[in-house]
Write an enzyme that holds these catalytic residues in place. Structure first.
Site, PDB file in Angstrom:
ATOM      1  N   LYS A  35       0.708  -1.043  -0.157  1.00 44.77           N
ATOM      2  CA  LYS A  35       0.022  -0.133   0.272  1.00 44.77           C
ATOM      3  C   LYS A  35       0.974   1.299  -0.010  1.00 44.77           C
ATOM      4  CE  LYS A  35      -0.202  -0.229   5.095  1.00 44.77           C
ATOM      5  NZ  LYS A  35      -0.998  -0.806   6.132  1.00 44.77           N
ATOM      6  N   ARG A 133     -10.428   0.001  15.123  1.00 46.50           N
ATOM      7  CA  ARG A 133     -10.436   0.977  13.708  1.00 46.50           C
ATOM      8  C   ARG A 133     -11.499   0.188  12.794  1.00 46.50           C
ATOM      9  NH1 ARG A 133      -4.840   1.143  10.354  1.00 46.50           N
ATOM     10  NH2 ARG A 133      -5.467  -0.986   9.993  1.00 46.50           N
ATOM     11  N   HIS A 162      -5.953  -7.561  12.730  1.00 47.48           N
ATOM     12  CA  HIS A 162      -4.634  -6.464  12.969  1.00 47.48           C
ATOM     13  C   HIS A 162      -4.280  -6.232  14.186  1.00 47.48           C
ATOM     14  CE1 HIS A 162      -1.897  -4.077  10.741  1.00 47.48           C
ATOM     15  NE2 HIS A 162      -2.400  -2.970  11.037  1.00 47.48           N
ATOM     16  N   ARG A 218       1.352 -11.055   7.041  1.00 48.90           N
ATOM     17  CA  ARG A 218       1.257  -9.733   6.186  1.00 48.90           C
ATOM     18  C   ARG A 218       2.365  -8.842   6.460  1.00 48.90           C
ATOM     19  NH1 ARG A 218      -4.098  -9.628   8.981  1.00 48.90           N
ATOM     20  NH2 ARG A 218      -3.158  -7.797   9.858  1.00 48.90           N
ATOM     21  N   TYR A 258      14.931  30.784   5.746  1.00 52.04           N
ATOM     22  CA  TYR A 258      13.707  31.363   6.180  1.00 52.04           C
ATOM     23  C   TYR A 258      13.699  31.763   7.667  1.00 52.04           C
ATOM     24  CZ  TYR A 258      11.244  30.638   1.895  1.00 52.04           C
ATOM     25  OH  TYR A 258      10.910  30.683   0.572  1.00 52.04           O
ATOM     26  N   CYS A 305      13.498  24.269   3.375  1.00 49.44           N
ATOM     27  CA  CYS A 305      12.484  24.937   2.708  1.00 49.44           C
ATOM     28  C   CYS A 305      11.559  23.808   1.732  1.00 49.44           C
ATOM     29  CB  CYS A 305      13.146  25.625   1.810  1.00 49.44           C
ATOM     30  SG  CYS A 305      14.462  27.053   2.627  1.00 49.44           S
ATOM     31  N   MET A 306      10.834  24.520   0.999  1.00 53.31           N
ATOM     32  CA  MET A 306      10.052  23.666   0.155  1.00 53.31           C
ATOM     33  C   MET A 306      10.638  22.771  -0.767  1.00 53.31           C
ATOM     34  SD  MET A 306       6.578  24.232  -2.168  1.00 53.31           S
ATOM     35  CE  MET A 306       5.833  25.209  -0.880  1.00 53.31           C
ATOM     36  N   ASP A 307      11.801  23.420  -1.299  1.00 52.34           N
ATOM     37  CA  ASP A 307      12.603  22.703  -2.448  1.00 52.34           C
ATOM     38  C   ASP A 307      14.247  22.617  -1.988  1.00 52.34           C
ATOM     39  OD1 ASP A 307      10.307  23.215  -4.167  1.00 52.34           O
ATOM     40  OD2 ASP A 307      10.985  25.257  -4.004  1.00 52.34           O
TER      41      ASP A 307
HETATM   42  C1  LIG Z   1      -0.159  -2.049   6.682  1.00 54.78           C
HETATM   43  C2  LIG Z   1      -0.837  -3.253   7.157  1.00 54.78           C
HETATM   44  C3  LIG Z   1       0.053  -4.095   7.329  1.00 54.78           C
HETATM   45  C4  LIG Z   1       1.492  -4.293   7.329  1.00 54.78           C
HETATM   46  O1  LIG Z   1       1.927  -3.635   8.616  1.00 54.78           O
HETATM   47  P1  LIG Z   1       3.719  -3.444   9.051  1.00 54.78           P
HETATM   48  O2  LIG Z   1       3.587  -3.073  10.267  1.00 54.78           O
HETATM   49  O3  LIG Z   1       4.118  -2.603   7.604  1.00 54.78           O
HETATM   50  O4  LIG Z   1       4.169  -4.907   8.616  1.00 54.78           O
HETATM   51  C5  LIG Z   1      -0.596  -5.542   7.644  1.00 54.78           C
HETATM   52  N1  LIG Z   1      -1.884  -5.608   7.777  1.00 54.78           N
HETATM   53  C6  LIG Z   1      -2.780  -4.584   7.620  1.00 54.78           C
HETATM   54  C7  LIG Z   1      -4.155  -4.795   7.567  1.00 54.78           C
HETATM   55  C8  LIG Z   1      -2.238  -3.323   7.228  1.00 54.78           C
HETATM   56  O5  LIG Z   1      -3.101  -2.374   6.870  1.00 54.78           O
END
Ligand SMILES: *Cc1c(COP(=O)(O)O)cnc(C)c1O
Length: 362
Positions: A35, A133, A162, A218, A258, A305-307
């Site tokens: 992601k 969540r 999770h 995961r 700045y 700065c920004m850049d």
């Molecule tokens: C982002 C995410 C992960 C990965 O988590 P890490 O801490 O980066 O290993 C696993 N499961 C779900 C549902 C996530 O949203």
């Protein structure tokens, strides 16, 4: 082209993937999390490398992220970890994506569309065991299963939860989540469901809670070489680099950048670097971070700065315009150091590296 780039080492990525395999064993499948543009590393190139390395599935947050992967020719199952909106049902079916579902209403919406086009959609049920969540409450699972039996165009392929705190010192909360999840699995089995995949472990769970591996894990951050919590070596995948574009000698008492938040206390040689908060090099790093030039660690002075960003190179011998500068990922400056200086976590530092910065794959 502006001399600022991110080197992405796909061999290090594959090394980290193989470390995951080594930790969990060959019987456990891997859903690699890509992601947020693969945590800033570029999701297409990273996903291709992970498919080559043998990942069983990929995980993304949004339907758009999944479509980008499908359109680049990625064929492995892609799980939408963030759920789907009812109006996204059509895209889920068209691109053969695996939604996660956590409410009867989204299940009904996807079922309705799948029925209309004569398809069956495999999904993963997301259960909330304490993160508070996203996910179906543990006490809502039984009821959901009752409703599922009438949704003929859905197939329960997986069930997952999770972790909220698998990386924290105290193990108690995670152990509670694991036992709640095991109760959910028991409820499922008693109701006659046997999903093929059961999963909960993120990177911290993989390294610290073997009892959470189930038959699928995961990993996210550890694939990118951060979030090390065990004895297993991980290699950083991204090196963020730039080059000196100007040098200037300043007398004592000169304000820099700045707001003049830094004033020279000695005759100072400063170098200007073409990277700033517009690239994801956070303004929070002003007067806090260090960079490496020719192996010397030198401080960021004044406001980012920004850049552009300014560093004090007075102590670097024979520094020249065009010299390579490491912001992190090499020369002993870790992404975790940047995260500490910016008061955040490595995930954020990596995922905000901007679109302006080309990713160079090596
Ligand atoms: C982002 C995410 C992960 C990965 O988590 P890490 O801490 O980066 O290993 C696993 N499961 C779900 C549902 C996530 O949203």
């Amino acid at each position: 082209m502006r001399p600022t780039w991110a080197e992405i080492d796909l061999n290090s990525l594959k090394f980290n993937f193989n470390q995951v395999k080594r930790i969990v064993g060959s019987d456990v499948c891997v859903l690699s999390v890509v992601k947020a543009d693969a945590y800033g590393h570029g999701s297409i190139a990273v996903s291709r490398a992970l498919v080559e390395a043998g990942t069983d599935m990929l995980g993304v947050a949004t339907v758009e992220e999944a479509i980008e992967l499908r359109e680049s020719g990625i064929k492995v199952p892609i799980v939408l970890l963030g759920g789907v909106q009812p109006e996204e049902a059509e895209l889920v079916v068209r691109y053969a994506l695996t939604p996660s579902i956590f409410s009867p209403s989204s299940a009904e919406a996807i079922n309705r569309y799948a029925y209309r086009v004569g398809k069956r959609v495999r999904f993963h049920l997301k259960v909330d065991t304490g993160m508070n969540r996203l996910g179906l409450g543990v006490d809502e699972v039984y009821c959901f299963l009752n409703c599922l039996t009438s949704l003929r165009n859905l197939e329960l392929e997986g069930v997952f939860t999770h972790f909220a705190s698998a990386d924290s010192d105290s193990r108690d909360f995670t152990l509670k989540q694991i036992s709640s999840f095991n109760l959910v699995i028991y409820t499922l089995k008693k109701a006659g469901f046997s999903p093929r995949y059961m999963h909960m472990a993120n990177s911290a769970g993989i390294q610290r809670f073997p009892e959470s591996h189930m038959n699928l894990v995961r990993p996210g951050i550890m694939l990118y070489g951060s979030g090390k919590l065990g004895q297993w070596e991980l290699k950083p995948v991204m090196k963020l680099k730039t080059r000196v574009v100007q040098l200037k000698s300043l007398p004592v008492g000169s304000p820099v950048s700045y707001g003049g938040t830094f004033v020279t206390k000695r005759p100072t040689l400063i170098a200007t670097l073409p990277i700033g908060y517009g690239d994801g090099y956070m303004r929070r790093l002003s007067n806090r971070a260090f960079v490496s030039i020719k192996g010397f660690r030198v401080p960021v002075i004044g406001s980012v700065c920004m850049d552009m960003t300014i560093v004090d190179v007075t102590d670097v011998p024979d520094v020249r315009v065009g010299d390579e500068v490491v912001l992190f990922g090499d020369d002993g400056i870790k992404v975790e150091d940047i995260a500490m200086w910016a008061d955040t976590i490595s995930y954020e530092i990596l995922s905000i590296i901007g679109k302006r910065i080309p990713r160079i794959y090596v």
